[in-house]
Every structure is written in C-alpha cells, then in structure tokens.
Design a protein around this motif. Structure first.
Motif, PDB file in Angstrom:
ATOM      1  N   HIS A 125      20.597  39.772  38.314  1.00  0.00           N
ATOM      2  CA  HIS A 125      19.872  41.053  38.428  1.00  0.00           C
ATOM      3  C   HIS A 125      20.197  41.770  39.738  1.00  0.00           C
ATOM      4  N   ILE A 126      20.939  41.111  40.629  1.00  0.00           N
ATOM      5  CA  ILE A 126      21.272  41.743  41.911  1.00  0.00           C
ATOM      6  C   ILE A 126      22.650  42.401  41.817  1.00  0.00           C
ATOM      7  N   VAL A 127      22.709  43.676  42.149  1.00  0.00           N
ATOM      8  CA  VAL A 127      23.988  44.394  42.108  1.00  0.00           C
ATOM      9  C   VAL A 127      24.860  43.975  43.292  1.00  0.00           C
ATOM     10  N   VAL A 128      26.115  43.690  42.990  1.00  0.00           N
ATOM     11  CA  VAL A 128      27.092  43.379  44.037  1.00  0.00           C
ATOM     12  C   VAL A 128      28.160  44.470  44.006  1.00  0.00           C
ATOM     13  N   VAL A 129      28.416  45.063  45.165  1.00  0.00           N
ATOM     14  CA  VAL A 129      29.456  46.085  45.260  1.00  0.00           C
ATOM     15  C   VAL A 129      30.634  45.530  46.031  1.00  0.00           C
ATOM     16  N   ILE A 130      31.807  45.664  45.467  1.00  0.00           N
ATOM     17  CA  ILE A 130      33.013  45.300  46.205  1.00  0.00           C
ATOM     18  C   ILE A 130      33.596  46.608  46.734  1.00  0.00           C
ATOM     19  N   ASP A 131      33.526  46.758  48.052  1.00  0.00           N
ATOM     20  CA  ASP A 131      34.028  47.976  48.693  1.00  0.00           C
ATOM     21  C   ASP A 131      35.519  47.778  48.965  1.00  0.00           C
ATOM     22  N   GLU A 132      36.330  48.445  48.169  1.00  0.00           N
ATOM     23  CA  GLU A 132      37.785  48.285  48.265  1.00  0.00           C
ATOM     24  C   GLU A 132      38.462  49.513  48.879  1.00  0.00           C
ATOM     25  N   ALA A 133      37.895  49.993  49.985  1.00  0.00           N
ATOM     26  CA  ALA A 133      38.458  51.190  50.622  1.00  0.00           C
ATOM     27  C   ALA A 133      39.930  51.007  51.010  1.00  0.00           C
ATOM     28  N   TYR A 134      40.308  49.752  51.297  1.00  0.00           N
ATOM     29  CA  TYR A 134      41.675  49.493  51.785  1.00  0.00           C
ATOM     30  C   TYR A 134      42.505  48.683  50.802  1.00  0.00           C
ATOM     31  N   VAL A 135      42.101  48.665  49.558  1.00  0.00           N
ATOM     32  CA  VAL A 135      42.723  47.759  48.573  1.00  0.00           C
ATOM     33  C   VAL A 135      44.239  47.931  48.481  1.00  0.00           C
ATOM     34  N   GLN A 136      44.718  49.160  48.632  1.00  0.00           N
ATOM     35  CA  GLN A 136      46.160  49.400  48.469  1.00  0.00           C
ATOM     36  C   GLN A 136      46.989  48.735  49.571  1.00  0.00           C
ATOM     37  N   PHE A 137      46.353  48.416  50.701  1.00  0.00           N
ATOM     38  CA  PHE A 137      47.089  47.803  51.808  1.00  0.00           C
ATOM     39  C   PHE A 137      47.011  46.276  51.754  1.00  0.00           C
ATOM     40  N   ASN A 138      46.261  45.766  50.797  1.00  0.00           N
ATOM     41  CA  ASN A 138      46.005  44.331  50.738  1.00  0.00           C
ATOM     42  C   ASN A 138      47.076  43.633  49.911  1.00  0.00           C
ATOM     43  N   ASP A 139      48.017  42.991  50.581  1.00  0.00           N
ATOM     44  CA  ASP A 139      49.104  42.328  49.869  1.00  0.00           C
ATOM     45  C   ASP A 139      48.895  40.811  49.807  1.00  0.00           C
ATOM     46  N   ARG A 140      47.676  40.388  49.973  1.00  0.00           N
ATOM     47  CA  ARG A 140      47.384  38.960  49.858  1.00  0.00           C
ATOM     48  C   ARG A 140      47.645  38.491  48.417  1.00  0.00           C
ATOM     49  N   ASP A 141      48.350  37.391  48.261  1.00  0.00           N
ATOM     50  CA  ASP A 141      48.755  36.900  46.931  1.00  0.00           C
ATOM     51  C   ASP A 141      47.571  36.633  46.006  1.00  0.00           C
ATOM     52  N   ASP A 142      46.557  35.976  46.549  1.00  0.00           N
ATOM     53  CA  ASP A 142      45.430  35.582  45.704  1.00  0.00           C
ATOM     54  C   ASP A 142      44.255  36.536  45.880  1.00  0.00           C
ATOM     55  N   SER A 143      44.575  37.824  46.058  1.00  0.00           N
ATOM     56  CA  SER A 143      43.502  38.804  46.253  1.00  0.00           C
ATOM     57  C   SER A 143      42.738  39.047  44.949  1.00  0.00           C
ATOM     58  N   PRO A 144      41.415  39.060  45.030  1.00  0.00           N
ATOM     59  CA  PRO A 144      40.655  39.436  43.837  1.00  0.00           C
ATOM     60  C   PRO A 144      40.882  40.922  43.543  1.00  0.00           C
ATOM     61  N   VAL A 145      40.872  41.281  42.280  1.00  0.00           N
ATOM     62  CA  VAL A 145      40.976  42.690  41.893  1.00  0.00           C
ATOM     63  C   VAL A 145      39.575  43.093  41.439  1.00  0.00           C
ATOM     64  N   GLY A 146      38.966  44.001  42.207  1.00  0.00           N
ATOM     65  CA  GLY A 146      37.572  44.356  41.957  1.00  0.00           C
ATOM     66  C   GLY A 146      37.270  44.705  40.512  1.00  0.00           C
ATOM     67  N   ILE A 147      38.139  45.494  39.914  1.00  0.00           N
ATOM     68  CA  ILE A 147      37.892  45.972  38.554  1.00  0.00           C
ATOM     69  C   ILE A 147      37.817  44.805  37.554  1.00  0.00           C
ATOM     70  N   GLU A 148      38.548  43.737  37.828  1.00  0.00           N
ATOM     71  CA  GLU A 148      38.477  42.567  36.936  1.00  0.00           C
ATOM     72  C   GLU A 148      37.103  41.895  37.049  1.00  0.00           C
ATOM     73  N   TYR A 149      36.550  41.907  38.256  1.00  0.00           N
ATOM     74  CA  TYR A 149      35.206  41.345  38.429  1.00  0.00           C
ATOM     75  C   TYR A 149      34.153  42.239  37.785  1.00  0.00           C
ATOM     76  N   PHE A 150      34.407  43.545  37.824  1.00  0.00           N
ATOM     77  CA  PHE A 150      33.512  44.479  37.127  1.00  0.00           C
ATOM     78  C   PHE A 150      33.493  44.138  35.629  1.00  0.00           C
ATOM     79  N   ARG A 151      34.657  43.775  35.095  1.00  0.00           N
ATOM     80  CA  ARG A 151      34.725  43.450  33.663  1.00  0.00           C
ATOM     81  C   ARG A 151      34.036  42.126  33.356  1.00  0.00           C
ATOM     82  N   ARG A 152      34.115  41.187  34.295  1.00  0.00           N
ATOM     83  CA  ARG A 152      33.598  39.841  34.024  1.00  0.00           C
ATOM     84  C   ARG A 152      32.126  39.659  34.346  1.00  0.00           C
TER      85      ARG A 152
END
Ligand SMILES: *Cc1c(COP(=O)(O)O)cnc(C)c1O
Length: 369
Positions: free
Chosen positions: A184-211
């Motif tokens: 019941h608690i909303v979690v926001v993933i603030d991805e203001a800098y997502v395009q600069f994040n080249d970490r291999d195992d980076s979570p993709v926020g939109i996939e978590y939104f789907r799940r």
C-alpha cells in the motif's frame, strides 16, 4: 507593522539554494556554472525550430492532456494515457507524488543526502521527511530504509543514480527491497539521470512499474535531453495514482512550448544519445584524474561527480570558484560538480591534485580505501 499569519510549519523548511548564477561574462572569463547538472550542449536546431513554430500560439493556454506527447510516451513505454502524468519539471512531479500520498503528519521516506528538493517539498506538503543516512560509501542503505517504514509512511523515494553522490542501486538489491515494502506504500524511482547510468546490472524503473503495483517512475527532460529551461518532466504511475496526481497538479503547469520541445527531443534521441555518450566519457576522465591524485570518488553514474571532501569542502569550492568553476558545495560533507563542456572539465582535472591535497592526510587515506 504586524506579523503576517503564515503557516508555522514553514519555519522548518530551509530556503532552496539555487545553483550559483554565472557572473556576467566580463567579470572573469570564461566562468562555468557546474552547479546544477545542466547539459552543456546548446539545444538541437530541430528542437529550437519546433519551438519557434509554436510561438504564434502562446496567447492560448496549453492543452492540459498533452495528447501528442502523451501518445509518444505511451508508445515508448507500453502504457496507457492515464499512467502518464506531466509536470513543470520532474520536481513538480515529485511534489505531486508527495501531495497525492501524504498529508499532515504522514511520513515520506528517502535517503540522505539526496536531492535537495525532497525535504523541502515534503515539508511544504505538510508531511514529515524521514531521512535515512547513506552508507559510508555514499549509497542508499535500503535495509535501513526498510527498517524505517512505519504505519505513517506514505511515500518512499529512491533516487537512482543518487543526486548528489552519483551512486547507484543494483537490480537484485532493488528487487529485494521492493519485495519487502508493504504494497500500500507508493515507491517512486527518481530516474533523473537514467540515461547516464551505464551500470550493467542497473534496474530499469519502468520494468519495476510493470511488476509492482505500487511503483512509479519519475523522468525529466532537464538533464540528458538538455531542456532544463523548458521545465518538463513526467511520472509513469499506476492508474489509481495517476488519477490522484492529476488532482494535485498545477493547472496548465506544462506549457505548449515545453510539450513541443519534449516531442522534438524524443524524435532526436540518436543525436542526444551521442551527447550523453560524450559526457559519460568526460565523467570517466574526471574520475580518473581525481583517483590518480589520491582522492577516491564514489562511482558516479550521473552527469556529475561527488568529491567527498569533508571539512575541506568549502576551501575546495573557493579554490574552484577562483578558477572560474562554480560548483555545489555541502559544507562539511563534499561538493558536486557537473560534468560540463570539455574546457570546464579540463580545469577541474588540472585542479585535482590541489583539491586532493586539501584533504587532511588521514582523511585522504580513509577516502582512498
Ligand atoms: C534535476 C533533478 C530532477 C528534475 O529536475 P526538473 O528540472 O524539475 O525536471 C529530479 N530529481 C533529481 C534527483 C534531480 O537531480
């Protein structure tokens, strides 16, 4: 003169310190404002042309539903219009999220240090900011954040990459955290800098939104897209939340010119990605210089670096300012410098040995471990 009757809880809000404005060009030349994580590249010609085409319509209010831009975003993310909520910058989107979830006395949970706007906006919403210290290596302490959840928690913000430290969260880590947050608690993933994040195992926020039905993502056009001056960002949110966010949004808060610029930018993504790739290379050059100088920086995945200088922070900021680099210092903690045009980065690199030397030897050893 009598005192005006204002909200007393506003006294708890520190005033926002904007990134230092660049002095007039003739004062010291050239001065680089590397304090606000702006994109150093000028706007794309295709974007300015699209804006120019719409100038003749500014006597009209913008279209609130932003039909055209919403359609592009829906197509891209495979979501419905109700899931897309625009704001006057994603900072307004964050404010909507807070005001739609938390009221008087409710708690909004986030890491600290993180985006400076979070505590201010939380207080302005009448809520209580619960700030969970970062780990010693400047990362989100997700275990401590989970432990800080109470009956009053209404919203959790996860800033990935984190502003101002540039640190990131891994996929497995985020998944484990989200699986433990009450649904019941909303979690926001603030991805203001997502395009600069080249970490291999980076979570993709939109996939978590789907799940996860309680997850929303916040994106902005200000950083990688270079539209900071247009003020436009958006949330991808579950339907129920999307409906609520519209209720607290500022009416007509997103101008027609901003919508136009955003559409033109999404259409020019290849060009923008090339710029992002350049900035990422520049970031690594800056990091390498400080590492070579003996100051270990946390791994940054944003368009900025964090120099953990502790007590030497103010002295370093002054040194940099004397050399025409206006950075964002947090006295006693460290400073954030935007990866900007090569000339600015070059200056920062040249000063790396002097900055590293400002840190007390004992501290330098600790920082490099
Ligand atoms: C810059 C930034 C934003 C968004 O800024 P807007 O210009 O309001 O879109 C949001 N979150 C973080 C962490 C930022 O650094």
């Amino acid at each position: 003169m009598s005192e005006l009757r204002l909200r007393e809880d506003l006294n708890a809000i520190p005033g926002y310190t904007p990134g230092k404005a660049a002095p007039q060009a003739e004062t010291v030349a050239p001065v680089f404002k590397v304090s606000s994580n702006e994109n150093p590249y000028p706007p794309l010609p295709s974007v300015t042309a699209a804006i120019a085409d719409r100038l003749a319509h500014i006597n009209r209010y913008p279209e609130t539903a932003a039909t055209a831009l919403t359609a592009v975003l829906c197509e891209r993310f495979g979501v419905e219009p109700v899931n897309v909520v625009l704001g006057s910058g994603s900072v307004e989107v964050v404010s909507q999220l807070m005001r739609a979830t938390a009221g008087e006395g409710d708690e909004i949970l986030f890491a600290w240090r993180s985006f400076e706007a979070y505590p201010m906006l939380a207080r302005a919403a009448g809520a209580v900011p619960v700030m969970v210290p970062l780990t010693d290596d400047h990362r989100h302490d997700l275990d401590a954040m989970r432990a800080a959840i109470t009956d009053r928690t209404r919203l959790i913000l996860v800033c990935n990459p984190n502003n101002p430290t540039g640190t990131t969260i891994g996929d497995a880590e985020l998944d484990r955290f989200l699986a433990q947050v009450p649904p019941h608690i909303v979690v926001v993933i603030d991805e203001a800098y997502v395009q600069f994040n080249d970490r291999d195992d980076s979570p993709v926020g939109i996939e978590y939104f789907r799940r996860y039905p309680n997850v929303a993502v916040a994106h902005t056009f200000s950083k990688a897209y270079g539209l900071a001056g247009m003020r436009i960002g958006y949330a991808i949110a579950p339907e129920q939340l999307g409906i609520a966010l519209r209720k607290v949004a500022i009416p007509f808060g997103v101008t027609d010119l901003a919508q136009t610029a955003a559409i033109a930018s999404l259409a020019a993504e290849d060009e923008l990605e090339a710029r992002v790739a350049e900035l990422v290379l520049e970031r690594e050059r800056v990091v390498a210089a400080f590492t070579a100088a003996g100051l270990a920086l946390p791994e940054s995945k944003g368009n900025f670096v964090w120099l953990p200088l502790g007590q030497a922070t103010s002295a370093a900021a002054e040194l940099l300012e004397r050399h025409g680099l206006l950075v964002r210092p947090f006295p006693g903690e460290g400073l954030r410098a935007t990866v900007a045009e090569p000339e600015a980065n070059e200056r920062l690199i040249a000063l790396a040995p002097r900055i590293a030397a400002l840190v007390a030897p004992a501290e330098a050893v600790l920082a490099s471990r």
